[in-house]
Design a protein around this motif. Structure first.
Motif, PDB file in Angstrom:
ATOM      1  N   CYS A 271       5.010 -13.898  14.103  1.00 28.85           N
ATOM      2  CA  CYS A 271       4.092 -14.002  15.233  1.00 28.85           C
ATOM      3  C   CYS A 271       2.780 -14.640  14.751  1.00 28.85           C
ATOM      4  O   CYS A 271       2.334 -14.356  13.651  1.00 28.85           O
ATOM      5  CB  CYS A 271       3.832 -12.596  15.793  1.00 28.85           C
ATOM      6  SG  CYS A 271       2.569 -12.559  17.080  1.00 28.85           S
ATOM      7  N   HIS A 274       0.285 -11.519  14.377  1.00 34.38           N
ATOM      8  CA  HIS A 274       0.617 -10.311  13.609  1.00 34.38           C
ATOM      9  C   HIS A 274       1.580 -10.665  12.475  1.00 34.38           C
ATOM     10  O   HIS A 274       2.270 -11.680  12.556  1.00 34.38           O
ATOM     11  CB  HIS A 274       1.294  -9.269  14.515  1.00 34.38           C
ATOM     12  CG  HIS A 274       0.447  -8.823  15.664  1.00 34.38           C
ATOM     13  ND1 HIS A 274      -0.572  -7.901  15.532  1.00 34.38           N
ATOM     14  CD2 HIS A 274       0.454  -9.194  16.973  1.00 34.38           C
ATOM     15  CE1 HIS A 274      -1.147  -7.716  16.713  1.00 34.38           C
ATOM     16  NE2 HIS A 274      -0.562  -8.498  17.603  1.00 34.38           N
ATOM     17  N   HIS A 276       4.350  -9.351  11.946  1.00 35.32           N
ATOM     18  CA  HIS A 276       5.764  -9.092  12.277  1.00 35.32           C
ATOM     19  C   HIS A 276       6.424 -10.364  12.845  1.00 35.32           C
ATOM     20  O   HIS A 276       5.790 -11.419  12.909  1.00 35.32           O
ATOM     21  CB  HIS A 276       5.894  -7.880  13.214  1.00 35.32           C
ATOM     22  CG  HIS A 276       5.156  -8.022  14.513  1.00 35.32           C
ATOM     23  ND1 HIS A 276       4.546  -6.975  15.141  1.00 35.32           N
ATOM     24  CD2 HIS A 276       4.938  -9.096  15.318  1.00 35.32           C
ATOM     25  CE1 HIS A 276       4.002  -7.390  16.266  1.00 35.32           C
ATOM     26  NE2 HIS A 276       4.223  -8.661  16.398  1.00 35.32           N
ATOM     27  N   HIS A 278       9.101 -12.503  15.656  1.00 40.61           N
ATOM     28  CA  HIS A 278       9.750 -12.597  16.962  1.00 40.61           C
ATOM     29  C   HIS A 278      11.144 -13.200  16.791  1.00 40.61           C
ATOM     30  O   HIS A 278      11.288 -14.284  16.205  1.00 40.61           O
ATOM     31  CB  HIS A 278       8.950 -13.497  17.908  1.00 40.61           C
ATOM     32  CG  HIS A 278       7.718 -12.822  18.460  1.00 40.61           C
ATOM     33  ND1 HIS A 278       7.785 -11.843  19.409  1.00 40.61           N
ATOM     34  CD2 HIS A 278       6.400 -12.992  18.171  1.00 40.61           C
ATOM     35  CE1 HIS A 278       6.553 -11.432  19.708  1.00 40.61           C
ATOM     36  NE2 HIS A 278       5.692 -12.109  18.963  1.00 40.61           N
ATOM     37  N   CYS A 331       5.306  -6.982  21.538  1.00 42.14           N
ATOM     38  CA  CYS A 331       4.084  -7.532  20.968  1.00 42.14           C
ATOM     39  C   CYS A 331       3.026  -7.753  22.054  1.00 42.14           C
ATOM     40  O   CYS A 331       3.355  -8.034  23.204  1.00 42.14           O
ATOM     41  CB  CYS A 331       4.416  -8.865  20.299  1.00 42.14           C
ATOM     42  SG  CYS A 331       3.066  -9.549  19.326  1.00 42.14           S
ATOM     43  N   CYS A 333       0.945 -10.245  21.990  1.00 41.80           N
ATOM     44  CA  CYS A 333       0.482 -11.631  21.908  1.00 41.80           C
ATOM     45  C   CYS A 333       0.855 -12.438  23.143  1.00 41.80           C
ATOM     46  O   CYS A 333       0.477 -13.602  23.263  1.00 41.80           O
ATOM     47  CB  CYS A 333       1.064 -12.308  20.667  1.00 41.80           C
ATOM     48  SG  CYS A 333       2.813 -12.668  20.813  1.00 41.80           S
TER      49      CYS A 333
HETATM   50 ZN   LIG Z   1       3.630 -11.654  18.946  1.00 40.40          ZN
END
Ligand SMILES: [Zn+2]
Length: 451
Positions: A271, A274, A276, A278, A331, A333
């Motif tokens: 992402c 972040h 993490h 996707h 998320c 975002c």
């Molecule tokens: Zn995200």
């Protein structure tokens, strides 16, 4: 937007006919969708791929009865779960039977993707044109998400298979902007890698996480940095927070990881907001399956099982990659694509232990960050050779009796934390720890697992 049934087909056709950038315009829209909006398109597409597979791929044709449940009903996640898994052993042993005897013209084989497995056997997958173009479109998305300027230069340090385009050297562009891509074999000594980078001063670097760490440590020791560098990209290995921090501390750049495999291409991208990932739901259906067979919920760990949505030439469906991942919360975002909190490693990176209830496994914790920090160790690998027996290989000058005793105590303390029996640790000094044939490096390996 096309009708529901045609969405993934439209993405593939657009990528084929109008190029990855046009396909990325689709992806800009679909990445905002919630997983439950995309899922019906994925299931419909999987039904299409599986129809083709049962019709034209011997492996699936021979097992047609096992797929009838999913093929004969309106596609649903429940009936999808009745589709049997494909193992790495299937892909190794049934390679010929997994190739389609016929396929539509846009599904002509474009290339053969080779991955070297942990056992040294090569998994080889035929990739169709359509599938390749979708993977290119996802690469375009990755550049967009991370705001890369493709007019700038990039450097990749990786395993370069002999006889491939990469091995040829020479000038290449890595994106639409025409920025130059230089490629170096990852088996090059790290000092030489750094010199090579300094000659080029690339804006972007892509390499394996373990090699990124070695580069950062060497650059720190020699005081090497250059102002043009914008990003350190990694792929193919597990990334942890300490590596992200090291990239910021030494070079002042973000570390951006991508989760991919040679068999299916991109599985998940980091992402932009972040650390993490996707899931790339327009390329694959990715499932995270718990030991009890249920789907992992946010915070839970499970095996990664992936299915192609585009490769009709050699369709891998419910393919058990051998990786474990932790599912993340949705998320903030704005992107709806499912989240993987972390990719935690492969089956062979799990430690085995004996408990009163029988055999068990766990992700080992050991003093890996302590090793580099407090001891003059250049490289290390911990190998479990039996339930109680471990060998720590060190690339280092001999530590001396006292330091070695300290090191042994620290490592054993960490290892024994969740283990109900005492462990033995042998320390060996070695001149180098080779990477696997595929260029990957693992710092913990269990060596007595049946594969
Ligand atoms: Zn995200």
């Amino acid at each position: 937007m096309p009708g529901e049934r045609l969405l993934l087909d439209a993405i593939a056709s657009t990528a084929l006919l109008r190029g990855p950038r046009a396909a990325d315009e689709f992806l800009q829209k679909t990445e905002l969708w919630r997983p439950e909006q995309l899922l019906p398109h994925q299931l419909k597409r999987l039904q299409h791929v599986l129809h083709h597979a049962v019709d034209a791929v011997p492996f699936y044709r021979e097992r047609a009865a096992a797929y009838a449940g999913f093929l004969q009903a309106e596609p649903s996640l429940d009936s999808w779960h009745s589709v049997p898994w494909l193992s790495r052993a299937d892909v190794l042993d049934q390679r010929e039977a997994l190739r389609a005897g016929r396929f539509p013209p846009e599904q002509q084989v474009e290339r053969e993707a080779n991955s070297s497995g942990s056992t040294g056997r090569h998994v080889s997958v035929l990739v169709s044109r359509a599938s390749s173009r979708v993977i290119d479109a996802i690469a375009e998305r990755d550049h967009r998400w991370h705001e890369r300027d493709t007019a700038l230069s990039a450097a990749a340090i990786r395993a370069v298979p002999r006889g491939t385009k990469l091995a040829g050297g020479g000038k290449r562009a890595w994106g639409r902007g025409g920025g130059r891509l230089s490629v170096l074999e990852v088996h090059t000594p790290v000092r030489e890698q750094l010199d090579w980078l300094l000659e080029r001063e690339p804006a972007y670097i892509a390499t394996y996480a373990s090699n990124a760490r070695a580069l950062l440590q060497a650059a720190k020791a020699r005081g090497i940095r250059w102002s043009a560098l914008r990003e350190l990209g990694t792929f193919g290995e597990v990334v942890d927070d300490s590596l992200r921090q090291l990239a910021q501390a030494v070079w002042g750049v973000p570390l951006v990881d991508a989760y991919s495999c040679v068999e299916l291409g991109y599985l998940a991208l980091q992402c932009p907001k972040h650390p993490h990932y996707h899931v790339q739901s327009e390329n694959v259906l990715l499932e995270v399956v718990k030991p009890d067979g249920g789907s992992a919920l946010p915070g839970e760990t499970g095996r990664v099982v992936v299915s192609t949505l585009h490769n009709y030439a050699m369709p891998l469906l419910r393919y058990d990659l051998g990786d474990y991942a932790v599912v993340g919360q949705p998320c903030d975002c704005g992107r709806g694509l499912p989240v993987l909190e972390r990719v935690v490693g492969r089956v062979r990176n799990l430690m085995r232990l004996r408990t009163d209830e029988g055999d068990d496994v766990l992700w080992p914790r050991y003093a890996s960050n302590v090793l580099g920090k407090y001891f003059a160790v250049r490289q290390f690998r911990l190998t479990q050779v039996a339930y109680e027996d471990f060998v720590l290989a060190l690339v280092s000058d001999p530590l001396g009796a006292e330091k070695e005793a300290n090191l042994r105590r620290m490592v054993l303390q960490q290892l024994e934390r969740n283990v109900p029996h005492p462990l033995n640790l042998e320390i060996r000094y070695v001149s180098e720890i080779p990477r696997g044939a595929g260029g990957k490096f693992e710092d913990f390996v269990c060596d007595f697992r049946e594969e």
